[in-house]
Design a protein around this motif. Structure first.
Motif, mmCIF file in Angstrom:
data_model
loop_
_atom_site.group_PDB
_atom_site.id
_atom_site.type_symbol
_atom_site.label_atom_id
_atom_site.label_comp_id
_atom_site.label_asym_id
_atom_site.label_seq_id
_atom_site.Cartn_x
_atom_site.Cartn_y
_atom_site.Cartn_z
ATOM 1 N N GLU A 41 29.462 45.279 111.834
ATOM 2 C CA GLU A 41 29.310 46.724 112.088
ATOM 3 C C GLU A 41 29.511 47.021 113.565
ATOM 4 O O GLU A 41 30.128 48.001 113.943
ATOM 5 C CB GLU A 41 27.879 47.178 111.775
ATOM 6 C CG GLU A 41 27.458 47.004 110.377
ATOM 7 C CD GLU A 41 27.491 48.295 109.596
ATOM 8 O OE1 GLU A 41 27.770 49.364 110.170
ATOM 9 O OE2 GLU A 41 27.241 48.204 108.401
ATOM 10 N N SER A 42 28.927 46.147 114.388
ATOM 11 C CA SER A 42 29.003 46.372 115.821
ATOM 12 C C SER A 42 30.434 46.161 116.323
ATOM 13 O O SER A 42 30.949 46.943 117.116
ATOM 14 C CB SER A 42 28.028 45.425 116.530
ATOM 15 O OG SER A 42 28.157 45.584 117.904
ATOM 16 N N GLU A 43 31.076 45.102 115.805
ATOM 17 C CA GLU A 43 32.455 44.831 116.252
ATOM 18 C C GLU A 43 33.410 45.959 115.893
ATOM 19 O O GLU A 43 34.378 46.216 116.577
ATOM 20 C CB GLU A 43 32.948 43.520 115.638
ATOM 21 C CG GLU A 43 32.418 42.328 116.407
ATOM 22 C CD GLU A 43 32.708 40.999 115.732
ATOM 23 O OE1 GLU A 43 33.238 40.982 114.600
ATOM 24 O OE2 GLU A 43 32.374 39.968 116.341
ATOM 25 N N TRP A 44 33.137 46.625 114.764
ATOM 26 C CA TRP A 44 34.008 47.707 114.291
ATOM 27 C C TRP A 44 33.299 49.050 114.409
ATOM 28 O O TRP A 44 33.573 49.980 113.659
ATOM 29 C CB TRP A 44 34.448 47.427 112.852
ATOM 30 C CG TRP A 44 35.254 46.182 112.807
ATOM 31 C CD1 TRP A 44 34.792 44.905 112.652
ATOM 32 C CD2 TRP A 44 36.667 46.061 113.002
ATOM 33 N NE1 TRP A 44 35.821 44.000 112.734
ATOM 34 C CE2 TRP A 44 36.988 44.687 112.948
ATOM 35 C CE3 TRP A 44 37.697 46.988 113.229
ATOM 36 C CZ2 TRP A 44 38.291 44.209 113.109
ATOM 37 C CZ3 TRP A 44 38.995 46.510 113.371
ATOM 38 C CH2 TRP A 44 39.281 45.137 113.314
ATOM 39 N N GLY A 45 32.399 49.142 115.389
ATOM 40 C CA GLY A 45 31.520 50.309 115.446
ATOM 41 C C GLY A 45 31.881 51.350 116.489
ATOM 42 O O GLY A 45 31.009 52.102 116.939
ATOM 43 N N ASP A 46 33.156 51.424 116.865
ATOM 44 C CA ASP A 46 33.499 52.324 117.966
ATOM 45 C C ASP A 46 33.296 53.800 117.642
ATOM 46 O O ASP A 46 32.950 54.591 118.513
ATOM 47 C CB ASP A 46 34.938 52.075 118.431
ATOM 48 C CG ASP A 46 35.041 50.737 119.143
ATOM 49 O OD1 ASP A 46 34.016 50.300 119.697
ATOM 50 O OD2 ASP A 46 36.116 50.113 119.117
ATOM 51 N N ARG A 47 33.459 54.145 116.401
ATOM 52 C CA ARG A 47 33.238 55.552 116.030
ATOM 53 C C ARG A 47 31.741 55.903 116.142
ATOM 54 O O ARG A 47 31.368 56.946 116.684
ATOM 55 C CB ARG A 47 33.736 55.793 114.612
ATOM 56 C CG ARG A 47 33.638 57.216 114.178
ATOM 57 C CD ARG A 47 34.343 57.402 112.860
ATOM 58 N NE ARG A 47 35.731 57.710 113.039
ATOM 59 C CZ ARG A 47 36.201 58.967 113.069
ATOM 60 N NH1 ARG A 47 35.395 59.985 112.944
ATOM 61 N NH2 ARG A 47 37.473 59.196 113.224
ATOM 62 N N ASN A 48 30.898 54.992 115.685
ATOM 63 C CA ASN A 48 29.459 55.235 115.835
ATOM 64 C C ASN A 48 29.049 55.239 117.309
ATOM 65 O O ASN A 48 28.188 56.010 117.724
ATOM 66 C CB ASN A 48 28.655 54.191 115.052
ATOM 67 C CG ASN A 48 28.699 54.459 113.556
ATOM 68 O OD1 ASN A 48 28.593 55.610 113.126
ATOM 69 N ND2 ASN A 48 28.864 53.417 112.768
ATOM 70 N N ARG A 49 29.716 54.365 118.081
ATOM 71 C CA ARG A 49 29.451 54.330 119.524
ATOM 72 C C ARG A 49 29.844 55.685 120.144
ATOM 73 O O ARG A 49 29.105 56.256 120.943
ATOM 74 C CB ARG A 49 30.299 53.206 120.136
ATOM 75 C CG ARG A 49 29.579 52.389 121.144
ATOM 76 C CD ARG A 49 30.271 51.047 121.386
ATOM 77 N NE ARG A 49 29.607 49.993 120.642
ATOM 78 C CZ ARG A 49 30.194 49.160 119.796
ATOM 79 N NH1 ARG A 49 31.499 49.227 119.580
ATOM 80 N NH2 ARG A 49 29.493 48.253 119.161
ATOM 81 N N PHE A 99 22.919 49.610 113.470
ATOM 82 C CA PHE A 99 23.757 48.618 112.775
ATOM 83 C C PHE A 99 22.875 47.695 111.924
ATOM 84 O O PHE A 99 23.275 47.282 110.839
ATOM 85 C CB PHE A 99 24.589 47.800 113.767
ATOM 86 C CG PHE A 99 25.642 48.614 114.498
ATOM 87 C CD1 PHE A 99 26.349 49.608 113.841
ATOM 88 C CD2 PHE A 99 25.918 48.375 115.844
ATOM 89 C CE1 PHE A 99 27.327 50.358 114.510
ATOM 90 C CE2 PHE A 99 26.892 49.118 116.515
ATOM 91 C CZ PHE A 99 27.595 50.118 115.850
ATOM 92 N N HIS A 100 21.697 47.385 112.427
ATOM 93 C CA HIS A 100 20.804 46.528 111.641
ATOM 94 C C HIS A 100 20.277 47.257 110.400
ATOM 95 O O HIS A 100 20.217 46.682 109.331
ATOM 96 C CB HIS A 100 19.658 45.989 112.506
ATOM 97 C CG HIS A 100 20.045 44.747 113.236
ATOM 98 N ND1 HIS A 100 20.721 44.784 114.440
ATOM 99 C CD2 HIS A 100 19.930 43.436 112.914
ATOM 100 C CE1 HIS A 100 20.983 43.544 114.829
ATOM 101 N NE2 HIS A 100 20.506 42.713 113.918
ATOM 102 N N GLN A 101 19.889 48.528 110.551
ATOM 103 C CA GLN A 101 19.370 49.235 109.362
ATOM 104 C C GLN A 101 20.438 49.288 108.269
ATOM 105 O O GLN A 101 20.139 49.120 107.086
ATOM 106 C CB GLN A 101 18.849 50.633 109.720
ATOM 107 C CG GLN A 101 19.943 51.660 109.968
ATOM 108 C CD GLN A 101 19.411 53.012 110.386
ATOM 109 O OE1 GLN A 101 18.675 53.120 111.382
ATOM 110 N NE2 GLN A 101 19.777 54.053 109.663
ATOM 111 N N CYS A 102 21.708 49.493 108.685
ATOM 112 C CA CYS A 102 22.803 49.540 107.702
ATOM 113 C C CYS A 102 22.991 48.188 107.023
ATOM 114 O O CYS A 102 23.471 48.111 105.894
ATOM 115 C CB CYS A 102 24.115 49.930 108.373
ATOM 116 S SG CYS A 102 24.168 51.635 108.936
#
Ligand code: GLN
Length: 304
Positions: free
Chosen positions: A157-165, A189-192
């Protein structure tokens, strides 16, 4: 009502549909889940449980986690929360940025990503160890101490999380994120990534069908007023920009996640969950939505 028979009929009817949806492919850890997984679990308020398919198998609950974090935030902050997040359906996709600029960084509702990030931010302010508080809350609700975060999914999630960022930085620019963006995202990212089975989910969501009481322990989790509020918001905002279609077809408040899970609540009667990883264009489980529609039709139950 012979619930077991109804679930078996539905399994038979919707199984062919499972191959028609698409797995969420923007999070690599989710893209490898087989399309033919399928489960339905049901828990009635009298404590009976019924299930078909892979109901014991854990999957990534994704956005369904937004209900747990929102419940905690509502308990902690009550009406103060509404200064930072709205209660209206967004009509845009779950990860959209467009409304935020017009609406000055106040996300439309707590169940789209922008709103969930604000809710997650409140947990960082409320608790010293929010990750631990959250997982303990979920474990207590479902009475399953083995429920945990899936670190592989969280990392993906974090590696592909630029939109959430992008969402989080944008909201922070409007001063509606109080904590460090990286900490907010790490918790989000952890809750997801929380991994639960269809059976865990119906046990965990019992409080929303049962006037705020955890059936297994008789513990009051939230007030009946808060139950009313959460279920209303789930009905109007729980399934992204397909919420009208979901309410029309299923007739129950519900929450979906891009792992292919959906939980729906019939207050006073039952909680039902489905899991089928193939999604429709709105990010809701395709066969799962159909299974819920069939269930409320066959059992003649709905809040209406
Ligand atoms: N982890 C996903 C995201 O933030 C959750 C979205 C969802 O389930 N709709 O993009």
């Amino acid at each position: 009502m012979n619930y077991q028979q109804v679930l078996e009929e539905i399994l038979h009817e919707v199984k062919p549909l499972t191959l028609k949806g698409k797995v969420a492919n923007y999070i690599p850890a989710l893209a490898s889940v087989p399309l033919n997984k399928f489960a339905i679990a049901l828990k009635t308020n009298s404590g009976e449980e019924f299930f078909v398919g892979d109901a014991d198998e854990k999957f990534s609950i994704q956005s369904i986690s937004k209900v747990f974090t929102f419940t905690l935030a509502l308990k902690n902050l009550e009406d103060q929360l509404w200064e930072r997040v709205g209660k209206e359906p967004s009509g845009t996709s779950f990860n959209s940025l467009v409304q935020l600029e017009y609406e000055q960084g106040i996300p439309r509702n707590p169940f789209i990503n922008a709103g969930a990030l604000v809710v997650t931010d409140t947990l960082l302010s409320s608790y010293k160890n929010p990750k631990e508080e959250l997982i303990n809350f979920v474990r207590e609700l479902s009475q399953n101490p083995l429920i945990d975060y899936d670190e592989t999914v969280a990392l993906s999630e974090s590696e592909w999380g630029d939109r959430n960022r992008a969402l989080c930085y944008f909201i922070k620019d409007f001063r509606n994120i109080y904590n460090d963006v990286n900490e907010v995202l790490d918790l989000y990212f952890h809750q997801c990534s929380i991994s639960m089975s269809a059976l865990d989910l119906v046990r965990a969501f019992g409080y929303l069908a049962n006037a705020g009481i955890n059936q297994a322990t008789n513990d009051p989790i939230i007030t009946t007023r808060q139950v009313k509020r959460i279920n209303s918001l789930l009905l109007t905002c729980g399934t992204y920009d397909a919420v009208g279609d979901f309410a029309y077809r299923v007739g129950l408040p519900g929450k979906s996640g891009i792992g292919g899970g959906i939980v729906a609540i019939m207050p006073g009667q039952y909680v039902i969950s489905v899991w089928s990883p193939g999604l429709n264009a709105h990010g809701n489980s395709l066969a799962g939505t159909q299974a819920l529609e069939l269930f409320t039709t066959k059992t003649k139950t709905s809040i209406f």
